[in-house]
Structures are given as C-alpha cells and as structure tokens.
Design a protein around this motif. Sequence first.
Motif, mmCIF file in Angstrom:
data_model
loop_
_atom_site.group_PDB
_atom_site.id
_atom_site.type_symbol
_atom_site.label_atom_id
_atom_site.label_comp_id
_atom_site.label_asym_id
_atom_site.label_seq_id
_atom_site.Cartn_x
_atom_site.Cartn_y
_atom_site.Cartn_z
ATOM 1 N N GLY A 74 -5.212 7.778 3.286
ATOM 2 C CA GLY A 74 -5.767 9.115 3.372
ATOM 3 C C GLY A 74 -4.753 10.189 3.078
ATOM 4 O O GLY A 74 -3.705 9.943 2.499
ATOM 5 N N LEU A 75 -5.081 11.372 3.545
ATOM 6 C CA LEU A 75 -4.441 12.595 3.109
ATOM 7 C C LEU A 75 -4.184 13.530 4.279
ATOM 8 O O LEU A 75 -5.041 13.689 5.147
ATOM 9 C CB LEU A 75 -5.411 13.250 2.118
ATOM 10 N N LEU A 76 -2.998 14.144 4.291
ATOM 11 C CA LEU A 76 -2.665 15.213 5.228
ATOM 12 C C LEU A 76 -2.629 16.513 4.449
ATOM 13 O O LEU A 76 -1.948 16.601 3.423
ATOM 14 C CB LEU A 76 -1.280 15.001 5.847
ATOM 15 N N LEU A 77 -3.351 17.508 4.918
ATOM 16 C CA LEU A 77 -3.346 18.827 4.284
ATOM 17 C C LEU A 77 -2.724 19.819 5.250
ATOM 18 O O LEU A 77 -3.038 19.816 6.441
ATOM 19 C CB LEU A 77 -4.765 19.251 3.922
ATOM 20 N N ASP A 78 -1.868 20.693 4.733
ATOM 21 C CA ASP A 78 -1.158 21.603 5.617
ATOM 22 C C ASP A 78 -1.945 22.867 5.922
ATOM 23 O O ASP A 78 -3.074 23.047 5.469
ATOM 24 C CB ASP A 78 0.227 21.921 5.067
ATOM 25 N N ALA A 79 -1.318 23.747 6.679
ATOM 26 C CA ALA A 79 -2.002 24.908 7.230
ATOM 27 C C ALA A 79 -2.399 25.961 6.197
ATOM 28 O O ALA A 79 -3.036 26.938 6.553
ATOM 29 C CB ALA A 79 -1.146 25.554 8.314
ATOM 30 N N VAL A 80 -2.066 25.768 4.927
ATOM 31 C CA VAL A 80 -2.541 26.713 3.917
ATOM 32 C C VAL A 80 -3.904 26.296 3.363
ATOM 33 O O VAL A 80 -4.484 26.988 2.541
ATOM 34 C CB VAL A 80 -1.529 26.911 2.759
ATOM 35 N N ALA A 81 -4.403 25.170 3.848
ATOM 36 C CA ALA A 81 -5.698 24.683 3.374
ATOM 37 C C ALA A 81 -6.824 25.628 3.802
ATOM 38 O O ALA A 81 -6.766 26.255 4.847
ATOM 39 C CB ALA A 81 -5.966 23.285 3.918
ATOM 40 N N THR A 82 -7.826 25.687 2.957
ATOM 41 C CA THR A 82 -9.052 26.426 3.255
ATOM 42 C C THR A 82 -10.192 25.411 3.289
ATOM 43 O O THR A 82 -10.042 24.292 2.774
ATOM 44 C CB THR A 82 -9.341 27.468 2.157
ATOM 45 N N PRO A 83 -11.342 25.777 3.849
ATOM 46 C CA PRO A 83 -12.461 24.826 3.793
ATOM 47 C C PRO A 83 -12.784 24.393 2.361
ATOM 48 O O PRO A 83 -13.064 23.212 2.122
ATOM 49 C CB PRO A 83 -13.610 25.606 4.437
ATOM 50 N N GLU A 84 -12.704 25.300 1.419
ATOM 51 C CA GLU A 84 -12.987 24.931 0.019
ATOM 52 C C GLU A 84 -11.944 23.957 -0.519
ATOM 53 O O GLU A 84 -12.279 22.996 -1.207
ATOM 54 C CB GLU A 84 -13.070 26.178 -0.867
ATOM 55 N N SER A 85 -10.664 24.178 -0.209
ATOM 56 C CA SER A 85 -9.637 23.253 -0.701
ATOM 57 C C SER A 85 -9.772 21.887 -0.035
ATOM 58 O O SER A 85 -9.494 20.858 -0.649
ATOM 59 C CB SER A 85 -8.234 23.823 -0.516
ATOM 60 N N VAL A 86 -10.231 21.851 1.219
ATOM 61 C CA VAL A 86 -10.479 20.576 1.896
ATOM 62 C C VAL A 86 -11.639 19.854 1.218
ATOM 63 O O VAL A 86 -11.574 18.653 0.965
ATOM 64 C CB VAL A 86 -10.751 20.785 3.399
ATOM 65 N N ARG A 87 -12.699 20.578 0.897
ATOM 66 C CA ARG A 87 -13.855 19.992 0.213
ATOM 67 C C ARG A 87 -13.432 19.403 -1.137
ATOM 68 O O ARG A 87 -13.788 18.270 -1.481
ATOM 69 C CB ARG A 87 -14.941 21.056 0.029
ATOM 70 N N THR A 88 -12.647 20.162 -1.882
ATOM 71 C CA THR A 88 -12.166 19.701 -3.189
ATOM 72 C C THR A 88 -11.288 18.466 -3.028
ATOM 73 O O THR A 88 -11.432 17.481 -3.768
ATOM 74 C CB THR A 88 -11.393 20.826 -3.894
ATOM 75 N N ALA A 89 -10.376 18.499 -2.052
ATOM 76 C CA ALA A 89 -9.479 17.366 -1.823
ATOM 77 C C ALA A 89 -10.262 16.138 -1.365
ATOM 78 O O ALA A 89 -9.992 15.019 -1.809
ATOM 79 C CB ALA A 89 -8.412 17.738 -0.795
ATOM 80 N N ARG A 90 -11.232 16.328 -0.484
ATOM 81 C CA ARG A 90 -12.064 15.214 -0.003
ATOM 82 C C ARG A 90 -12.744 14.516 -1.181
ATOM 83 O O ARG A 90 -12.724 13.300 -1.303
ATOM 84 C CB ARG A 90 -13.093 15.733 1.006
ATOM 85 N N ASN A 91 -13.338 15.301 -2.069
ATOM 86 C CA ASN A 91 -14.010 14.725 -3.233
ATOM 87 C C ASN A 91 -13.029 13.994 -4.135
ATOM 88 O O ASN A 91 -13.311 12.890 -4.608
ATOM 89 C CB ASN A 91 -14.756 15.811 -4.010
ATOM 90 N N ALA A 92 -11.873 14.593 -4.372
ATOM 91 C CA ALA A 92 -10.879 13.990 -5.274
ATOM 92 C C ALA A 92 -10.289 12.714 -4.704
ATOM 93 O O ALA A 92 -10.153 11.711 -5.405
ATOM 94 C CB ALA A 92 -9.773 15.002 -5.569
ATOM 95 N N VAL A 93 -9.942 12.721 -3.411
ATOM 96 C CA VAL A 93 -9.317 11.551 -2.815
ATOM 97 C C VAL A 93 -10.302 10.389 -2.735
ATOM 98 O O VAL A 93 -9.953 9.237 -2.990
ATOM 99 C CB VAL A 93 -8.667 11.895 -1.447
ATOM 100 N N ASP A 94 -11.560 10.684 -2.417
ATOM 101 C CA ASP A 94 -12.555 9.612 -2.361
ATOM 102 C C ASP A 94 -12.889 9.078 -3.754
ATOM 103 O O ASP A 94 -13.080 7.873 -3.931
ATOM 104 C CB ASP A 94 -13.820 10.082 -1.638
ATOM 105 N N ALA A 95 -12.942 9.950 -4.753
ATOM 106 C CA ALA A 95 -13.181 9.500 -6.129
ATOM 107 C C ALA A 95 -12.030 8.620 -6.609
ATOM 108 O O ALA A 95 -12.249 7.603 -7.283
ATOM 109 C CB ALA A 95 -13.368 10.700 -7.061
ATOM 110 N N ALA A 96 -10.808 8.985 -6.251
ATOM 111 C CA ALA A 96 -9.648 8.187 -6.653
ATOM 112 C C ALA A 96 -9.683 6.812 -5.995
ATOM 113 O O ALA A 96 -9.358 5.799 -6.626
ATOM 114 C CB ALA A 96 -8.355 8.913 -6.302
ATOM 115 N N ARG A 97 -10.076 6.762 -4.731
ATOM 116 C CA ARG A 97 -10.201 5.467 -4.041
ATOM 117 C C ARG A 97 -11.230 4.592 -4.748
ATOM 118 O O ARG A 97 -10.991 3.426 -5.017
ATOM 119 C CB ARG A 97 -10.626 5.654 -2.588
ATOM 120 N N SER A 98 -12.365 5.179 -5.041
ATOM 121 C CA SER A 98 -13.422 4.448 -5.716
ATOM 122 C C SER A 98 -12.947 3.954 -7.077
ATOM 123 O O SER A 98 -13.170 2.796 -7.445
ATOM 124 C CB SER A 98 -14.650 5.339 -5.860
ATOM 125 N N GLY A 99 -12.279 4.828 -7.821
ATOM 126 C CA GLY A 99 -11.763 4.456 -9.140
ATOM 127 C C GLY A 99 -10.724 3.349 -9.082
ATOM 128 O O GLY A 99 -10.561 2.582 -10.023
#
Length: 165
Positions: A74-99
């Motif tokens: 998984g992934l650690l996101l720091d305190a500059v994250a926003t809900p939108e950046s978390v959503r984007t990261a969630r999609n990207a990290v899960d897509a990469a796992r699947s790939g």
Amino acid sequence: MGRVGARAESPVTLLREYTPAVRGLLDGDRLDVRGRYVHLDAVALDDPVPDVPPLLIGARGPRSVRLAGEVADGLLLDAVATPESVRTARNAVDAARSGAGIEGAAEVVVFVETTPEDARAAVDRFAAAGADAVVLLAPEDDPDPEPLIAALTRHVLHEGRGWLP
C-alpha cells in the motif's frame, strides 16, 4: 536527501529495488541482489519477523504511487494530501496492483493536519475519498496534540463510534 548529498538519481528505481529486498528480508529469505542501488550478497535477517507487517511506500508523484501498487502492500500519503489527491492515488495504486496481477486492494494511509473541531469531518472526507486509515495530526501552528486527543476521546466516548484517533 538532497540536503545531505544522498539524493538518488532515480528515486523510483531505488524504491523498485529496495522494496522487494525489504520484503524478502522480512519474509526470512536469503538475498543476492545486484541492482543499481541495492547490493546484497547472501544477506538474511538473523531473527526474521514472525508476523510481517504490511509494507507501505510513502509517495506523492504518480510514478511512485503506481510503484507502490506494483511492489508494496500500500501507500502512505503525507499531510499535503487532499481528498481529491487521495481519490486519484487510490485509483492509481489499485490499478497498478491489478496490472501487476496482485489481487486485492492496496492499503492507503493518509496523514491529515486538522483542528479538534474538524477532526471527525476530516476522517469522513478522507475515508470517503478512499483512505483505509486516517492519521490525525495537530495543526503546525498549534502542535499540542492534547486538544485533538481530548476532542476525539469525547467523541468516541459520547457517541460510541467505531473509529479511533
């Protein structure tokens, strides 16, 4: 790392080599690795970890976020994250796992700076964006954690919520 003269020319390559090496060592493997950054000759831990914790990568950029999905749990996101950046990261990290042929979702942990008054709403915002865990931090301009802890304790005790600070 640059301030101490240790910046990697290719941080993503360093993570790509380092993460599987750490995982192998934690799993009790004896490793021989010849990479650009990681060099191990028959290295193993004397006392392997009996219960290996999830291996998370701290990342911000899209390449390192994708890499977290390919080689880590998984992934650690720091305190500059926003809900939108978390959503984007969630999609990207899960897509990469699947790939990469890895089943299951990645674990996403985000650190959030918040006030006692906004703590519950912050947890809700980031959880709705795809965070599995939200680590709350007192604001930088008022770093005393006691008011945040007190507000969370009151909320948990008063409402009996199933989330913890």
